[in-house]
Design an enzyme around this catalytic site. Structure first.
Site, PDB file in Angstrom:
ATOM      1  CG  ASP A 273      23.050   5.181  33.920  1.00  0.00           C
ATOM      2  OD1 ASP A 273      22.873   4.022  33.528  1.00  0.00           O
ATOM      3  OD2 ASP A 273      23.945   5.926  33.463  1.00  0.00           O
TER       4      ASP A 273
ATOM      5  CB  ILE B  68      28.791   3.402  26.867  1.00  0.00           C
ATOM      6  CG1 ILE B  68      29.987   3.132  27.764  1.00  0.00           C
ATOM      7  CG2 ILE B  68      28.034   2.117  26.576  1.00  0.00           C
ATOM      8  CD1 ILE B  68      30.745   4.347  28.200  1.00  0.00           C
TER       9      ILE B  68
ATOM     10  CE  LYS C 262      26.421   2.091  34.921  1.00  0.00           C
ATOM     11  NZ  LYS C 262      26.230   3.492  34.439  1.00  0.00           N
TER      12      LYS C 262
ATOM     13  CB  SER D 174      23.099  -0.955  16.618  1.00  0.00           C
ATOM     14  OG  SER D 174      22.796  -0.060  17.644  1.00  0.00           O
TER      15      SER D 174
END
Ligand code: NAP
Length: 309
Positions: A169, A15, A91, A37
């Site tokens: 999800d 994403i 989210k 990351s």
């Protein structure tokens, strides 16, 4: 003149690359300066392996956008808030309800913005649907949110682990729209969760809800669908049928297509984040996560065949 906030993105996966980085590149309110990351890197910014290294080395960062899986997000958000950064959460905002409440308290106590995003609420159909439904009497709501898990979550193991939500999800995106557009609250009465033998989370789920006036609100979520996604919500009212199609890209009211603005979900999210920081406010709505939590509390579990990636 618009102030420009320096931003760091944590968790460079699907994403972040598909949506966040292009939306930030287009934004006049944020300048991406660093990423963290464990394995991935982003060109033309400073990269770190973990959030602590980033926060230590980049004291001038104003805001952090978290794009990691929900498990572990609380610890990352907490570190960022404690370092004085405004925080935007992908989210679902956290792996459970207690964590997001705790984050809200920390943000409030430190005068920082916490933005728990629900990107599907910024789909083009949602604001006009909400406006049309306001003041109308809802009779039934039927949601079908079905897609191919192998297409949308290639190689992801976290979705099958506790806290990964499984089919909720994507399903929580539908619930974020339903809770946004309906004039009344939604309560869960029961659920069925279909769980692969080798997973901790469901691959399919049926939700049986009512709104606070007693109108039935049902949802079918399925990850065994394909190849064409079905992301539909139908709301029958005393004034006709409202249908959201393609996850909010299309809106049909009483059989007539409604002209909509072009899609700009993630661009709108960053504009909202900028406005919240500028206004010293927060935006945290846990209703979609609460419905999912209730489904895990009340749902009957049915075992199904093992999932083969
Ligand atoms: P993903 O592809 O697995 O990406 C998440 C990335 O986070 C991983 O690639 C991992 O990269 C990184 N990460 C994990 N733990 C980390 C840590 N402690 N510190 C820094 N980075 C860490 O998952 P995704 O599909 O992008 O989903 C992430 C979130 O976005 C989920 O909450 C999901 O619901 C939401 N979302 C996903 C989609 C979608 O279409 N997939 C759409 C909307 C929203 P490293 O190995 O490099 O650390």
């Amino acid at each position: 003149m618009t102030s420009v906030f320096s931003l760091a993105v944590i968790g460079i996966g699907k994403i972040a690359r598909d949506q966040h980085l292009p939306a930030i590149a287009d934004s006049s309110g944020f300048r991406l300066v660093a990423c963290a990351s464990q394995h991935a890197e982003v060109q033309d910014v400073r990269n770190y392996r973990d959030i602590d290294s980033l926060l230590n080395a980049e004291p001038e960062v104003d805001a952090v956008s978290l794009c990691t899986p929900p498990q572990g997000r609380y610890a990352l958000a907490r570190r960022a808030l404690e370092a004085g950064k405004h925080v935007m959460l992908e989210k679902p905002p956290s792996a459970n309800l207690g964590e997001v409440n705790a984050l809200q308290e920390i943000a409030r106590a430190n005068g920082l913005t916490l933005f728990a995003t629900w990107h599907s609420r910024y789909a083009s159909a949602v604001a006009p649907a909400r406006a049309w439904l306001s003041g109308r009497q809802v009779q039934t709501v039927r949601t079908r949110w079905k897609e191919d898990v192998r297409r949308w979550h290639p190689g992801q193991q976290w979705i099958w682990e506790p806290g990964g939500l499984g089919v909720f999800d994507p399903g929580i995106n539908a619930l974020s729209i339903v809770t946004e557009i309906l004039p009344d609250g939604v309560l869960l009465r029961g659920a069925q969760l279909v769980v692969p033998r080798n997973a901790h989370t469901p691959i399919a789920a049926d939700l049986d809800c009512i709104d606070t006036n007693g109108a039935p609100v049902t949802a079918e979520f399925d990850w065994r669908h394909g190849p064409v996604e079905q992301w539909d919500i139908d709301v029958e009212t005393n004034a006709g049928l409202l249908s959201i199609r393609e996850g909010g890209k299309r809106l049909v009211i009483s059989g007539e297509p409604v002209p909509l603005e072009p899609e700009r979900e993630y661009r709108a999210l960053y504009e909202r984040f900028h406005a919240l920081i500028s206004e010293h406010s927060q935006d945290v709505d846990v209703r979609p996560l609460r419905l999912v939590a209730d489904a895990f509390l009340l749902g009957r579990r049915v075992e199904t065949e093992a999932f083969v990636p």
